[in-house]
Design an enzyme around this catalytic site. Structure first.
Site, mmCIF file in Angstrom:
data_model
loop_
_atom_site.group_PDB
_atom_site.id
_atom_site.type_symbol
_atom_site.label_atom_id
_atom_site.label_comp_id
_atom_site.label_asym_id
_atom_site.label_seq_id
_atom_site.Cartn_x
_atom_site.Cartn_y
_atom_site.Cartn_z
ATOM 1 N N HIS A 34 0.790 -1.237 0.000
ATOM 2 C CA HIS A 34 0.000 0.000 0.000
ATOM 3 C C HIS A 34 0.821 1.285 0.000
ATOM 4 O O HIS A 34 0.323 2.340 0.399
ATOM 5 C CB HIS A 34 -0.958 0.034 1.205
ATOM 6 C CG HIS A 34 -2.046 -1.000 1.131
ATOM 7 N ND1 HIS A 34 -1.818 -2.351 1.251
ATOM 8 C CD2 HIS A 34 -3.387 -0.871 0.952
ATOM 9 C CE1 HIS A 34 -2.954 -3.007 1.151
ATOM 10 N NE2 HIS A 34 -3.912 -2.147 0.965
ATOM 11 N N GLU B 108 -12.722 -9.900 0.201
ATOM 12 C CA GLU B 108 -13.287 -8.574 -0.093
ATOM 13 C C GLU B 108 -13.402 -8.373 -1.594
ATOM 14 O O GLU B 108 -13.129 -7.296 -2.108
ATOM 15 C CB GLU B 108 -12.381 -7.476 0.498
ATOM 16 C CG GLU B 108 -11.960 -7.697 1.940
ATOM 17 C CD GLU B 108 -11.176 -6.542 2.548
ATOM 18 O OE1 GLU B 108 -10.300 -6.008 1.855
ATOM 19 O OE2 GLU B 108 -11.455 -6.176 3.706
ATOM 20 N N CYS C 196 -10.308 1.841 6.858
ATOM 21 C CA CYS C 196 -10.511 2.532 5.591
ATOM 22 C C CYS C 196 -11.919 3.084 5.439
ATOM 23 O O CYS C 196 -12.118 4.160 4.867
ATOM 24 C CB CYS C 196 -10.210 1.594 4.424
ATOM 25 S SG CYS C 196 -11.025 -0.008 4.547
ATOM 26 N N CYS C 197 -12.925 2.331 5.936
ATOM 27 C CA CYS C 197 -14.315 2.696 5.629
ATOM 28 C C CYS C 197 -14.783 4.009 6.262
ATOM 29 O O CYS C 197 -15.362 4.845 5.561
ATOM 30 C CB CYS C 197 -15.262 1.566 5.993
ATOM 31 S SG CYS C 197 -15.044 0.095 4.963
ATOM 32 N N GLY D 84 -0.262 -2.567 -6.147
ATOM 33 C CA GLY D 84 -1.202 -3.663 -5.962
ATOM 34 C C GLY D 84 -2.597 -3.163 -5.644
ATOM 35 O O GLY D 84 -3.584 -3.847 -5.891
ATOM 36 N N HIS D 85 -2.671 -1.979 -5.082
ATOM 37 C CA HIS D 85 -3.969 -1.358 -4.794
ATOM 38 C C HIS D 85 -4.006 -0.011 -5.503
ATOM 39 O O HIS D 85 -3.332 0.927 -5.121
ATOM 40 C CB HIS D 85 -4.136 -1.162 -3.285
ATOM 41 C CG HIS D 85 -5.549 -0.859 -2.856
ATOM 42 N ND1 HIS D 85 -6.370 0.021 -3.519
ATOM 43 C CD2 HIS D 85 -6.283 -1.349 -1.814
ATOM 44 C CE1 HIS D 85 -7.549 0.067 -2.895
ATOM 45 N NE2 HIS D 85 -7.524 -0.746 -1.867
ATOM 46 N N HIS E 93 -10.380 -7.795 -5.804
ATOM 47 C CA HIS E 93 -10.737 -6.917 -4.680
ATOM 48 C C HIS E 93 -11.582 -5.741 -5.161
ATOM 49 O O HIS E 93 -11.166 -4.967 -6.019
ATOM 50 C CB HIS E 93 -9.435 -6.434 -4.052
ATOM 51 C CG HIS E 93 -9.612 -5.675 -2.786
ATOM 52 N ND1 HIS E 93 -9.635 -4.300 -2.741
ATOM 53 C CD2 HIS E 93 -9.785 -6.101 -1.515
ATOM 54 C CE1 HIS E 93 -9.793 -3.903 -1.484
ATOM 55 N NE2 HIS E 93 -9.885 -4.986 -0.719
ATOM 56 N N GLU F 34 -18.411 -4.222 1.219
ATOM 57 C CA GLU F 34 -17.679 -3.245 2.030
ATOM 58 C C GLU F 34 -18.141 -1.818 1.729
ATOM 59 O O GLU F 34 -18.317 -1.445 0.571
ATOM 60 C CB GLU F 34 -16.183 -3.404 1.710
ATOM 61 C CG GLU F 34 -15.298 -2.470 2.493
ATOM 62 C CD GLU F 34 -13.807 -2.632 2.146
ATOM 63 O OE1 GLU F 34 -13.448 -3.604 1.439
ATOM 64 O OE2 GLU F 34 -13.015 -1.782 2.578
ATOM 65 N N CYS G 153 -16.495 0.872 1.698
ATOM 66 C CA CYS G 153 -15.536 1.498 0.769
ATOM 67 C C CYS G 153 -15.801 1.130 -0.683
ATOM 68 O O CYS G 153 -15.524 1.915 -1.586
ATOM 69 C CB CYS G 153 -14.103 1.048 1.070
ATOM 70 S SG CYS G 153 -13.357 1.923 2.434
#
Lengths: 650, 650
Positions: free
Chosen positions: A127, A305, A398-399, A178-179, A253, A321, A323
């Site tokens: 991340h 997720e 995160c949310c 990766g994200h 994801h 989720e 997010c």
């Protein structure tokens, strides 16, 4: 390629009404609470870079993004609702973050103080670029809210440094995150600074993704690891199974998918890249036609997720989720500017009124990560699912700040414009001022939407002018009546991709009135959604309803709603529901009493009539723990064979 | 306290018919395959005690039990079907095991060669006493099959040693096993040796369980661990949350529950301990009235292989471990001898014909651990469930040999006797000879059960004598007709706890004939089983049916069976199903074609008629991978309001 430009949220004054109240709670409760939790967990003080091995509160690879999202949310709030105390908190944090920037421009707490030797060594998992992206988004928001360049300058230096590290030039790393997240952030940075190298870097990250040999394998080998040791041993989790232009379905994801495709849509909009846009459309269609819950939630799989396969939408085991639904709005909003079409704005509305605001309690103080569509108390201990009770905070937090930044910037989703038209996407009580056709035009919406379908839009140009007001007729509405100054407008013939285009010479005092007929709808899902066969969901306007044990007793799954039963709308009376339209009607259920102690039997149960009361889904779990159900069993006698029914003889 | 004694399996000759075929496959395929897999994995050679650190095939704490269960199964097989090659294999393994016994009597590969310092240090987790129990069961079976005392003597020495280590005397450990098994094994050892110290030791283990302070905490602290670090941080997983006499519900790991309660029933039977029996009854009732799948599977939770809460019986997420259904038969069989009542034998039959034999492929070569009640291809990758395809073997290989030993000893479940009566529990083609009323009585059953309900029982005493033949009238059967020598017998008035007691002077050539009317039944489950509301299962006789994609296409969940539709039974025609009764009928389903690309809509779908074909559940997944469904949607128009229906007006 972008045909519309959103009207900035700071020009959209949202007052009273449904969203006025939610935004007030976001400002008064959610933002302060999130700051104090970031403070308590160590997220904020991590930027002091004073942590040493052995200390408590070890910074985590996600942490910078939590702080950044809070700055972003708070900045949006400052832009619409100045608040000196909040501004000081934000500015102090901005200064602290600036102080944590390294000589070379690098800025990341974890990789500066916890694991400096690992910088850029695990883009797949750690991340690092994701956090950079959130810092950039925060900086753009902070700059736009305060005109302070402090954080903007910091992230420009950071982005320049990143630009020097990654790319196809000699000596650079051919990596990508990766994200996804930095891609859309870099487009924002490009838009605010005008510096095209940020756009180029975003394009590079997009186009490098999924190429073979896989960068994730290469960096794994450099770490001395077997490439197969990534999560689930698959590339699709990271949308790296194929180059993005070849991707047709939403894989992996769910939040990653939305952030990536939002970034791709941004780049398509900026560059006119039709191939990227085609990939966006394809993935969009796959999501909304095959992989989205009725509440706008996506990513059904709770273990990763992630998206799974078409029509796989379990209810009690849902992940959805918060997010991910927020991310879907980001993606939709960008597509909507490229292709003004209600198929995007309908989804924005669906997610906002259902699977997103369910993510916070009505008081804005507690949060859901998972947005279940059915819940049964007592089972979560055994399945390892999160309790069906909103939580104060999460280890991976995160949310809550994603929720907060979406709400604080909600205004931007209401209108878009061109030089001589304004699009009304959402019905939100409040007003805005827009420059159209060379004039200031004031638009005032007066509505109790979503609780009823009457929307008044007062259109007041500074002086008379010809332009178009394009009003969205929601996809859920089968009977919309529109008048301008009391005169009916044809709503079917004039409809263009779900928008009613009212072009005329507007003058002060003109009034558009919408009457969106808002009956209780029974929604069915595709026959391949195995979890919902024989069941319907109740929806009224954009709001999905659910049954809670509190109102309906236990064994909600046994409630049987005949198709012909009339369902009525009443104003709720108890405290939280006061004035909220609830759906009531007669239904049936079996008598458990008859069963005594049998578990299985062939004798048929009698049914007893019962009354049901359904409440808006997003309000569930605000009155204690209990069963909840969105998809209710329905029986339609007309399909069953009986004497005199010709079908009986087939 | 035991009123009945089972007729030993070696006196019950099962020939041809349903079970004759399954037992032949068990002997010819399953037993040899299991030996070779134990050989290949290292389970057998572990007893050489030659393993050294660094070698491959490190013995596991479970391994001894795999070998023991195979010896037990093979011994049962030898008792009914002598086989010199098999006998040699068994005897060689017995000799090898004997050679692994330590000076002090201890016998366990893992704790002898891998972790000798850990002997008896983790009773909670490490299966040490569990393995001992299986060795004892193997020894008793081997002794009874071969009259060789080799293994029996070994386990007596081992049991004597265990008896010296555990107990309440000074210097002893107050421990008990985390996984019950040794209790029922010690009762077997007591019965075959007559030495009461084994019974006492079993009682000690039973009564020590669940006392406070918890032994599991104490031993954890001795290992330097926090007590809370046990699985799920709970005692109920191990049935140690309360002393067993205070337990009322089935909690925790399902196999552990069944083995423990089987042992408790044994002790109650031997000692007349009414309190233990009451606990057994209470837990039995909780299982069969609230926590058992229709196929006899138990332990619905796949994460901990455990019971959860009442009525929590998910289908696609089912666990229902093969071993747990086998264990339920063990428990039921013991209760049946204490209280002759078909509520026990009905469950034995339910498990045998459904959730147990589903545990192996029809060729006996591949095995299920989980016995799902619904399956959807492509989702297991995401949920982490085992593939819905039977496997060659498992890392934890408890199920296949448990299956094999149950089948090899199936005969013991068919009859029980007292001095002057014989109980016929199951309908199995074959014959037995029993000593009743001072005479040899030959009983011959001729039947195609479960495929039809006609059972002929020829009763031939060596000379005429008065005794009772008590024939079970199955709980599933609502219309049973019985004749003796052609004369009808009243089947309702004469019924005692589900057994029809035919007392008369029997003479050679007497014939009982049962006609058990076996229509297709639609079985409903309790309204609180939320997963099955609005659904029925098809059952015919004791056999539960299911739909497979192979016969019915995709989207099985959408199949809608009107309650009034007639269902017919046909002989299957394709290879595996040849001659097997399949259930056919007309149903409805929605047309996916109508839906085009919508995921949700309010327009109602038309239904199209379709034909369904249901096959016996246990046969599923023998024809490739595809959807499977036990609980089928049903609609009953009679409950829905319509014009003229008074219910509509309530």
């Amino acid at each position: 390629m972008r045909r519309l430009v959103p009207v900035s949220f700071d020009k959209v004054h949202i007052e009273d009404g449904f969203w006025g109240e939610r935004l007030r709670i976001n400002r008064e409760n959610t933002l302060p609470i999130q700051y104090s939790r970031c403070k308590a967990t160590g997220v904020i003080d991590a930027f002091r870079l004073e942590w040493k091995s052995g200390d408590a509160k070890t910074p985590h690879v996600y942490w910078d993004s939590d702080a950044a999202k809070w700055i972003e949310a708070a900045s949006y709030s400052l832009a619409t609702h100045p608040d000196a105390r909040l501004q000081k908190k934000v500015n102090d944090l901005v200064d602290l973050i600036a102080s944590a920037q390294q000589e070379d421009g690098y800025l990341n707490c974890y990789f500066t103080i916890v694991a400096p030797e690992k910088r850029w060594s695990n883009l797949r998992q750690e991340h690092e670029l994701y956090c950079a992206g959130h810092l950039i988004e925060a900086a753009v928001a902070h700059y736009e809210a305060t005109r302070s360049r402090t954080l903007l300058d910091v992230v420009c230096r950071y982005a320049d440094y990143i630009d020097s590290v990654f790319g196809r030039r000699r000596g650079q790393q051919r990596g990508y995150p990766g994200h996804a997240e930095i891609e859309l952030a870099l487009v924002k940075l490009y838009r605010v600074t005008g510096r095209s190298n940020y756009l180029d870097l975003a394009r590079y990250f997009i186009d490098e993704r999924g190429r073979r040999p896989h960068y994730f394998d290469k960096e794994a080998r450099q770490r001395g690891e077997a490439p197969a040791h990534n999560i689930g041993e698959v590339y699709d989790y990271y949308q790296a199974h194929l180059p993005v232009r070849e991707q047709k379905t939403a894989e992996g994801h769910a939040v990653r998918v939305c952030y990536l495709y939002a970034g791709m849509a941004d780049i398509a909009a900026e560059t006119g890249d039709k191939e990227l846009l085609a990939a966006c459309r394809s993935v969009w269609n796959n999501i909304v036609k095959k992989r989205m819950y009725i509440h706008g939630g996506i990513g059904s799989n709770r273990f990763r997720e992630r998206f799974t396969i078409d029509y796989d939408l379990p209810n009690e085991e849902a992940y959805a989720e918060t997010c991910a639904a927020v991310g879907l709005v980001f993606f939709a909003h960008r597509m909507l500017q490229i292709e003004p079409d209600r198929r995007y704005s309908d989804v924005i509305e669906r997610a906002l009124y259902n699977g997103i605001i369910s993510g916070a309690s009505l008081d804005g103080k507690r949060f859901f990560y998972d947005n279940y569509l059915a819940s049964f108390p007592g089972t979560h201990r055994f399945t390892g699912q999160r309790d069906p009770v909103r939580q104060n905070w999460f280890d991976t937090a995160c949310c809550p700040p994603n929720f907060a930044r979406l709400l604080a910037s909600l205004g931007q989703y209401v209108y878009s414009q061109t030089a001589d038209s304004v699009f009304v996407h959402l019905f939100v009580n409040g007003e805005t001022g827009i420059w159209i056709g060379g004039r200031d035009v004031r638009l005032v919406q007066t509505t109790q939407y979503p609780w009823n379908g009457n929307v008044r839009i007062d259109v007041s140009p500074a002086s008379p002018a010809t332009f178009t007001v394009a009003v969205r007729i929601p996809g859920w509405c089968e009977d919309a009546r529109v008048t301008v100054n009391g005169e009916a407008v044809a709503t079917t013939s004039g409809l263009s991709r779900g928008y009613l285009k009212l072009r005329r010479r507007w003058k002060k005092g003109d009034r558009i009135q919408l009457r969106l007929y808002m009956p209780v709808e029974r929604v069915e899902s595709h026959p391949s959604v195995r979890h919902n066969c024989g069941r319907i969901a109740l929806q009224r306007g954009p709001v999905v309803y659910c049954l809670e044990q509190k109102d309906n007793g236990k064994d909600l799954h046994d409630v049987l709603l005949p198709r012909q039963t009339k369902l009525a709308v009443q104003a709720g009376s108890a405290s939280l529901l006061k004035g909220i339209p609830v759906i009531v009607g007669k239904a049936f259920r079996r008598s458990a009493g008859e069963w005594k102690e049998a578990l299985y039997r062939t004798t048929r149960s009698g049914l007893r009539p019962c009354r049901i009361k359904a409440i808006p889904y997003f309000m569930w779990a605000n009155r204690g723990e209990g069963e909840m159900l969105v998809w209710i069993r329905e029986v339609d006698e007309s399909v069953a064979p009986r004497r005199g029914n010709p079908r009986a003889r087939t």
